[in-house]
Design an enzyme around this catalytic site. Structure first.
Site, PDB file in Angstrom:
ATOM      1  N   TYR A 137      -1.429  -1.106  10.700  1.00  0.00           N
ATOM      2  CA  TYR A 137      -1.705  -1.400   9.283  1.00  0.00           C
ATOM      3  C   TYR A 137      -0.535  -0.918   8.427  1.00  0.00           C
ATOM      4  O   TYR A 137       0.012  -1.658   7.622  1.00  0.00           O
ATOM      5  CB  TYR A 137      -3.014  -0.736   8.833  1.00  0.00           C
ATOM      6  CG  TYR A 137      -3.334  -0.985   7.368  1.00  0.00           C
ATOM      7  CD1 TYR A 137      -4.081  -2.093   6.979  1.00  0.00           C
ATOM      8  CD2 TYR A 137      -2.869  -0.130   6.367  1.00  0.00           C
ATOM      9  CE1 TYR A 137      -4.353  -2.338   5.631  1.00  0.00           C
ATOM     10  CE2 TYR A 137      -3.130  -0.359   5.030  1.00  0.00           C
ATOM     11  CZ  TYR A 137      -3.883  -1.458   4.673  1.00  0.00           C
ATOM     12  OH  TYR A 137      -4.145  -1.703   3.335  1.00  0.00           O
TER      13      TYR A 137
ATOM     14  N   SER B 123       0.842  -1.195   0.000  1.00  0.00           N
ATOM     15  CA  SER B 123       0.000   0.000   0.000  1.00  0.00           C
ATOM     16  C   SER B 123       0.881   1.249   0.000  1.00  0.00           C
ATOM     17  O   SER B 123       2.032   1.199   0.461  1.00  0.00           O
ATOM     18  CB  SER B 123      -0.877   0.003   1.255  1.00  0.00           C
ATOM     19  OG  SER B 123      -1.571   1.220   1.373  1.00  0.00           O
TER      20      SER B 123
HETATM   21  N1  LIG Z   1      -8.950  -0.827  -1.204  1.00  0.00           N
HETATM   22  C1  LIG Z   1      -7.955   0.000  -0.923  1.00  0.00           C
HETATM   23  O1  LIG Z   1      -8.150   1.236  -0.837  1.00  0.00           O
HETATM   24  C2  LIG Z   1      -6.567  -0.544  -0.707  1.00  0.00           C
HETATM   25  C3  LIG Z   1      -5.471   0.354  -0.788  1.00  0.00           C
HETATM   26  C4  LIG Z   1      -4.186  -0.112  -0.605  1.00  0.00           C
HETATM   27  C5  LIG Z   1      -3.970  -1.441  -0.369  1.00  0.00           C
HETATM   28  N2  LIG Z   1      -5.043  -2.300  -0.282  1.00  0.00           N
HETATM   29  C6  LIG Z   1      -4.751  -3.711  -0.010  1.00  0.00           C
HETATM   30  O2  LIG Z   1      -5.285  -4.471  -1.091  1.00  0.00           O
HETATM   31  C7  LIG Z   1      -5.542  -5.798  -0.655  1.00  0.00           C
HETATM   32  C8  LIG Z   1      -6.926  -6.226  -1.122  1.00  0.00           C
HETATM   33  O3  LIG Z   1      -7.884  -5.400  -0.485  1.00  0.00           O
HETATM   34  P1  LIG Z   1      -9.243  -4.976  -1.189  1.00  0.00           P
HETATM   35  O4  LIG Z   1      -9.271  -3.506  -1.210  1.00  0.00           O
HETATM   36  O5  LIG Z   1      -9.461  -5.725  -2.451  1.00  0.00           O
HETATM   37  O6  LIG Z   1     -10.279  -5.447  -0.056  1.00  0.00           O
HETATM   38  P2  LIG Z   1     -11.643  -6.312  -0.117  1.00  0.00           P
HETATM   39  O7  LIG Z   1     -12.454  -5.938  -1.295  1.00  0.00           O
HETATM   40  O8  LIG Z   1     -12.243  -6.161   1.243  1.00  0.00           O
HETATM   41  O9  LIG Z   1     -11.100  -7.820  -0.311  1.00  0.00           O
HETATM   42  C9  LIG Z   1     -10.329  -8.414   0.702  1.00  0.00           C
HETATM   43  C10 LIG Z   1     -10.101  -9.886   0.362  1.00  0.00           C
HETATM   44  O10 LIG Z   1      -9.273 -10.455   1.410  1.00  0.00           O
HETATM   45  C11 LIG Z   1      -9.887 -11.662   1.865  1.00  0.00           C
HETATM   46  N3  LIG Z   1      -9.588 -11.872   3.284  1.00  0.00           N
HETATM   47  C12 LIG Z   1      -9.793 -11.016   4.319  1.00  0.00           C
HETATM   48  N4  LIG Z   1      -9.455 -11.603   5.483  1.00  0.00           N
HETATM   49  C13 LIG Z   1      -9.020 -12.859   5.180  1.00  0.00           C
HETATM   50  C14 LIG Z   1      -8.548 -13.962   5.947  1.00  0.00           C
HETATM   51  N5  LIG Z   1      -8.503 -13.909   7.304  1.00  0.00           N
HETATM   52  N6  LIG Z   1      -8.189 -15.087   5.318  1.00  0.00           N
HETATM   53  C15 LIG Z   1      -8.273 -15.168   3.958  1.00  0.00           C
HETATM   54  N7  LIG Z   1      -8.714 -14.169   3.173  1.00  0.00           N
HETATM   55  C16 LIG Z   1      -9.095 -13.030   3.782  1.00  0.00           C
HETATM   56  C17 LIG Z   1     -11.388 -11.467   1.622  1.00  0.00           C
HETATM   57  O11 LIG Z   1     -12.038 -12.715   1.388  1.00  0.00           O
HETATM   58  P3  LIG Z   1     -13.000 -13.506   2.424  1.00  0.00           P
HETATM   59  O12 LIG Z   1     -13.788 -12.507   3.210  1.00  0.00           O
HETATM   60  O13 LIG Z   1     -13.800 -14.404   1.524  1.00  0.00           O
HETATM   61  O14 LIG Z   1     -12.037 -14.297   3.273  1.00  0.00           O
HETATM   62  C18 LIG Z   1     -11.376 -10.688   0.301  1.00  0.00           C
HETATM   63  O15 LIG Z   1     -11.312 -11.578  -0.787  1.00  0.00           O
HETATM   64  C19 LIG Z   1      -5.361  -5.785   0.859  1.00  0.00           C
HETATM   65  O16 LIG Z   1      -4.095  -6.332   1.196  1.00  0.00           O
HETATM   66  C20 LIG Z   1      -5.396  -4.306   1.212  1.00  0.00           C
HETATM   67  O17 LIG Z   1      -4.667  -4.030   2.394  1.00  0.00           O
HETATM   68  C21 LIG Z   1      -6.322  -1.872  -0.454  1.00  0.00           C
END
Ligand SMILES: NC(=O)c1ccc[n+]([C@@H]2O[C@H](COP(=O)([O-])OP(=O)(O)OC[C@H]3O[C@@H](n4cnc5c(N)ncnc54)[C@H](OP(=O)(O)O)[C@@H]3O)[C@@H](O)[C@H]2O)c1
Length: 261
Positions: A148, A138
């Protein structure tokens, strides 16, 4: 034939990786907790692209489940060519407000799972002399905002170190550092992001397309969009006390910056 494994494939950035990798013809291993969503996505991808899709349900906070994913990554009979360590979540509020078990669960998913799966993938891929690892970090890895951002710093630095260790081996490692991206992330954390202007938001399809192009080039740190490239370039040179001062607002409970990004 390429096989790619994506963690957190049921939503957001991970789901988009799965869609684009299947569209280019990769077989897939999809990892997340929600079995129904994993199976629905697997069926959709098989039907749309004729690829093989394995479903591997795992809660990455569970060491035994994480071990099973690591075993799949390390398999010599069914090699995995690309590992996308993407699963993650953030907690609403500040570090000291959270119960330590919540923080530990977040650390396990954001950092420990990336450590274990990068290690398994790095060894297996080095042995074969080819492969790629993408660790979703991130822009928060460059600031100082709670556990985080500390975990994301860990992911960026781990990826850089592993990329150096694997240089010349045929295996690449990329830390992908998105800024705010439209996914389920903030909704799951119950954080209201409505005050943020639209221009700061990234879309997952564009983000993943650009990330895969950077992976193909062997880029070690991939930052999407001119806005976040400029932000990261600035954060690398701004004196650290100033970075800490600007990150401080993130420690306020339920603030926008308190999303942990
Ligand atoms: N969205 C943003 O603004 C942003 C910005 C920078 C970085 N990121 C990073 O991008 C990555 C993806 O995030 P996203 O934005 O796509 O979020 P999201 O839409 O909430 O998706 C998160 C995914 O992680 C899985 N997950 C969560 N807890 C888990 C666990 N205990 N075991 C296995 N799987 C788990 C969830 O699946 P289940 O619930 O089915 O387990 C889901 O598929 C993350 O690492 C986040 O920190 C996001």
């Amino acid at each position: 034939m390429t096989t790619s494994l994506v963690t957190g494939a049921t939503a957001g950035i991970g789901r988009e990786f799965a869609l684009q990798l299947a569209a280019r013809g990769d077989d897939l291993v999809l990892v997340a907790r929600d079995l129904a969503r994993l199976e629905a996505l697997a069926a959709e991808l098989r039907a749309a692209h004729g690829v093989d899709v394995e479903v591997l349900p795992a809660d990455l906070t569970d060491r035994r489940a994480l071990g099973a994913v690591a075993e799949r990554v390390a398999s010599t009979e069914r090699p995995v060519d690309l590992v996308v360590n993407n699963a993650g979540f953030s907690l609403k509020g500040s570090f000291l407000e959270h119960d330590i078990t919540q923080e530990e669960a977040q650390f396990d998913v954001l950092a420990r799972a990336v450590l274990v799966l990068s290690h398994a993938a790095g060894r297996a891929m080095r042995e074969r002399g080819r492969g790629a690892i993408v660790n979703v970090s991130s822009v928060a890895s460059f600031i100082a905002s709670g556990a985080y951002s500390a975990s994301k710093s860990y992911v960026t630095v781990l990826s850089e170190g592993l990329a150096s260790e694997l240089a010349g081996s045929g295996v690449t490692v990329t830390a992908l550092c998105p800024g705010f991206t439209h996914t389920e992330f903030h909704q799951r954390a119950d954080v209201d992001m409505s005050r943020l202007p639209e221009f700061v938001w990234l879309d997952a399809p564009r983000l993943v397309r650009d990330a895969l192009a950077d992976v193909a080039k062997g880029k070690v740190v991939s930052v999407p969009s001119p806005l976040y490239k400029a932000a990261v370039a600035a954060l690398r040179v701004i004196p650290r006390p100033l970075v800490r001062a600007t990150s401080r607002s993130a420690h306020r409970p339920s603030s926008v910056a308190g999303t942990g990004r």
